[in-house]
Every structure is written in structure tokens, then in C-alpha cells.
Design a protein around this motif. Structure first.
Motif, mmCIF file in Angstrom:
data_model
loop_
_atom_site.group_PDB
_atom_site.id
_atom_site.type_symbol
_atom_site.label_atom_id
_atom_site.label_comp_id
_atom_site.label_asym_id
_atom_site.label_seq_id
_atom_site.Cartn_x
_atom_site.Cartn_y
_atom_site.Cartn_z
ATOM 1 N N GLN A 1 4.783 -7.433 9.070
ATOM 2 C CA GLN A 1 4.116 -6.367 8.332
ATOM 3 C C GLN A 1 4.453 -5.049 9.028
ATOM 4 N N VAL A 2 4.917 -4.077 8.260
ATOM 5 C CA VAL A 2 5.343 -2.797 8.828
ATOM 6 C C VAL A 2 4.794 -1.632 8.014
ATOM 7 N N ALA A 3 4.886 -0.455 8.608
ATOM 8 C CA ALA A 3 4.566 0.791 7.899
ATOM 9 C C ALA A 3 5.791 1.688 8.000
ATOM 10 N N LEU A 4 6.227 2.181 6.861
ATOM 11 C CA LEU A 4 7.280 3.187 6.810
ATOM 12 C C LEU A 4 6.577 4.493 6.478
ATOM 13 N N CYS A 5 6.596 5.429 7.413
ATOM 14 C CA CYS A 5 5.865 6.686 7.260
ATOM 15 C C CYS A 5 6.853 7.833 7.081
ATOM 16 N N GLU B 1 1.903 13.369 4.567
ATOM 17 C CA GLU B 1 2.557 12.132 4.995
ATOM 18 C C GLU B 1 2.379 11.071 3.917
ATOM 19 N N LEU B 2 3.452 10.317 3.652
ATOM 20 C CA LEU B 2 3.390 9.166 2.755
ATOM 21 C C LEU B 2 3.644 7.928 3.593
ATOM 22 N N LYS B 3 2.718 6.975 3.503
ATOM 23 C CA LYS B 3 2.829 5.748 4.287
ATOM 24 C C LYS B 3 2.932 4.561 3.334
ATOM 25 N N LEU B 4 3.978 3.761 3.505
ATOM 26 C CA LEU B 4 4.165 2.540 2.728
ATOM 27 C C LEU B 4 3.948 1.352 3.649
ATOM 28 N N ASP B 5 3.053 0.460 3.257
ATOM 29 C CA ASP B 5 2.792 -0.766 4.012
ATOM 30 C C ASP B 5 3.526 -1.882 3.277
ATOM 31 N N THR C 1 0.829 -1.194 0.000
ATOM 32 C CA THR C 1 0.000 0.000 0.000
ATOM 33 C C THR C 1 0.866 1.247 0.000
ATOM 34 N N LEU C 2 0.474 2.226 -0.814
ATOM 35 C CA LEU C 2 1.038 3.573 -0.762
ATOM 36 C C LEU C 2 -0.129 4.480 -0.408
ATOM 37 N N LYS C 3 -0.001 5.226 0.672
ATOM 38 C CA LYS C 3 -1.090 6.114 1.085
ATOM 39 C C LYS C 3 -0.513 7.504 1.311
ATOM 40 N N LEU C 4 -1.043 8.490 0.593
ATOM 41 C CA LEU C 4 -0.628 9.870 0.741
ATOM 42 C C LEU C 4 -1.729 10.629 1.468
ATOM 43 N N THR C 5 -1.375 11.197 2.606
ATOM 44 C CA THR C 5 -2.297 12.028 3.365
ATOM 45 C C THR C 5 -1.893 13.470 3.128
ATOM 46 N N SER C 6 -2.767 14.238 2.502
ATOM 47 C CA SER C 6 -2.468 15.623 2.154
ATOM 48 C C SER C 6 -2.591 16.522 3.371
ATOM 49 N N LEU C 7 -1.990 17.688 3.242
ATOM 50 C CA LEU C 7 -2.118 18.679 4.297
ATOM 51 C C LEU C 7 -3.552 19.188 4.350
ATOM 52 N N ASP C 8 -3.916 19.720 5.513
ATOM 53 C CA ASP C 8 -5.271 20.227 5.725
ATOM 54 C C ASP C 8 -5.172 21.583 6.426
ATOM 55 N N HIS D 1 10.949 10.507 9.293
ATOM 56 C CA HIS D 1 10.336 9.215 8.980
ATOM 57 C C HIS D 1 10.245 8.388 10.264
ATOM 58 N N ARG D 2 9.339 7.436 10.239
ATOM 59 C CA ARG D 2 9.216 6.496 11.350
ATOM 60 C C ARG D 2 8.873 5.120 10.796
ATOM 61 N N PHE D 3 9.234 4.107 11.543
ATOM 62 C CA PHE D 3 9.106 2.715 11.141
ATOM 63 C C PHE D 3 8.234 2.047 12.198
ATOM 64 N N GLU D 4 7.063 1.538 11.817
ATOM 65 C CA GLU D 4 6.122 0.962 12.764
ATOM 66 C C GLU D 4 5.843 -0.496 12.428
ATOM 67 N N LYS D 5 6.101 -1.399 13.364
ATOM 68 C CA LYS D 5 5.723 -2.802 13.175
ATOM 69 C C LYS D 5 4.230 -2.916 13.435
ATOM 70 N N LEU D 6 3.519 -3.602 12.532
ATOM 71 C CA LEU D 6 2.066 -3.696 12.618
ATOM 72 C C LEU D 6 1.580 -5.031 13.155
ATOM 73 N N GLY D 7 2.461 -5.908 13.490
ATOM 74 C CA GLY D 7 2.074 -7.209 14.011
ATOM 75 C C GLY D 7 3.301 -7.979 14.444
#
Length: 154
Positions: free
Chosen positions: A63-67, A38-42, A22-29, A131-137
Motif C-alpha cells: 500500500q503506497v501514497a503518491l503525493c 496537494e493531491l494524494k492517491l492511495d 483514495t483521492l485526497k485533495l488538500t487545498s491551500l490555506d 511528487h513523492r512516493f511513500e510506502k505505507l506498510g
């Protein structure tokens, strides 16, 4: 004088052979005083290569997320063939060795390049303030370098 953009640190050991799902782009608000995209890669991160008695390997995967925070200069280019065995496989990841000073010493960005192992030499290029690295499980043991779909978290 050479540009700092040309001096990259290879962080290949962290993400090589990972499969991006997954590539998820969260735009500014700006209406909510949020000025950071933020760009999040799963993806599946290989924690360990486990050699079997047969000489073959098993893989401990998580499974991780690189944000990436404060994303700018985003460029995405890849080919996703219909008969793809795994999602987008990472070939190499690099980050600029020195930050690029965009708006003075209190605001700096690093330039990232994620080269993909696809048919068109795909890549994800961006600048990010952090950037941050999050383990999802929890890690799972697999025969392939990716977590089968039925074992992935949603």
C-alpha cells in the motif's frame, strides 16, 4: 513551435495495474501562509510478479501514497460502476518530459496524466511542482493484483 505539454515520458512501469482507493485533495490555506495544494492517491503498488509452478502469478503488493505537490490545473473524470471488482485501476501514467515554466526558472511544473482502466476512459490530469512516493506498510503476497480490504491499512 511545439508545446512542451505534448512531449510525455511514459512511466507506465511504475503504476500500471495499480488500484486507486483514495483521492485526497488538500487545498491551500493562505491564512496559515500555506500556498501549496496537494493531491494524494492511495493505491496498491505491485512490487513484484511471482510466477508459480502452475504458470499462474502471485503478486507482492504494498500500500503506497503518491503525493503531488503544488497542484494546479486538476481535472478528474472517471466512472465507478456499482459492480466494480477493484477500485479505480490505473492503465497508464505519463509525465511531461520537460517542466513547464510557469513563474520563471525557480518555479516549474510537470504535467501528469493518469489514464484509468474504467468504462468511460477516465483520467486524472494535473500540473504539479513535485511528487513523492511513500510506502505505507510492508509488502504482502496476494493472488490478485490488489490487497484485499481486510488486509489494507486504514
Amino acid at each position: 513551435m511545439e508545446s512542451k505539454h505534448k512531449h510525455f515520458t511514459d512511466i507506465n512501469h511504475e503504476f500500471r495495474d495499480a488500484s486507486i482507493y483514495t483521492l485526497k485533495l488538500t487545498s491551500l490555506d493562505p491564512d496559515n501562509d500555506d500556498w501549496v495544494s496537494e493531491l494524494k492517491l492511495d493505491f496498491d503498488h505491485i512490487d513484484e510478479w511471482i510466477r508459480q509452478d502452475t504458470g499462474r502469478f502471485r503478486f507482492s503488493l504494498c500500500q503506497v501514497a503518491l503525493c503531488f505537490e503544488g497542484v494546479s490545473e486538476l481535472s478528474v473524470n472517471f466512472s465507478f460502476p456499482q459492480s466494480c471488482i477493484t477500485p479505480l485501476p490505473i492503465d497508464r501514467t505519463t509525465r511531461s518530459a520537460m517542466p513547464v515554466w510557469a513563474h520563471g526558472p525557480e518555479y516549474s511544473e510537470f504535467v501528469w496524466k493518469i489514464l484509468l482502466n474504467d468504462r468511460c476512459s477516465g483520467r486524472i490530469c494535473l500540473s504539479a511542482t513535485g511528487h513523492r512516493f511513500e510506502k505505507l506498510g510492508k509488502p504482502v503476497s496476494c493472488e490478485e493484483q490488489y490487497i484485499p480490504k481486510h488486509m489494507r491499512l486504514s
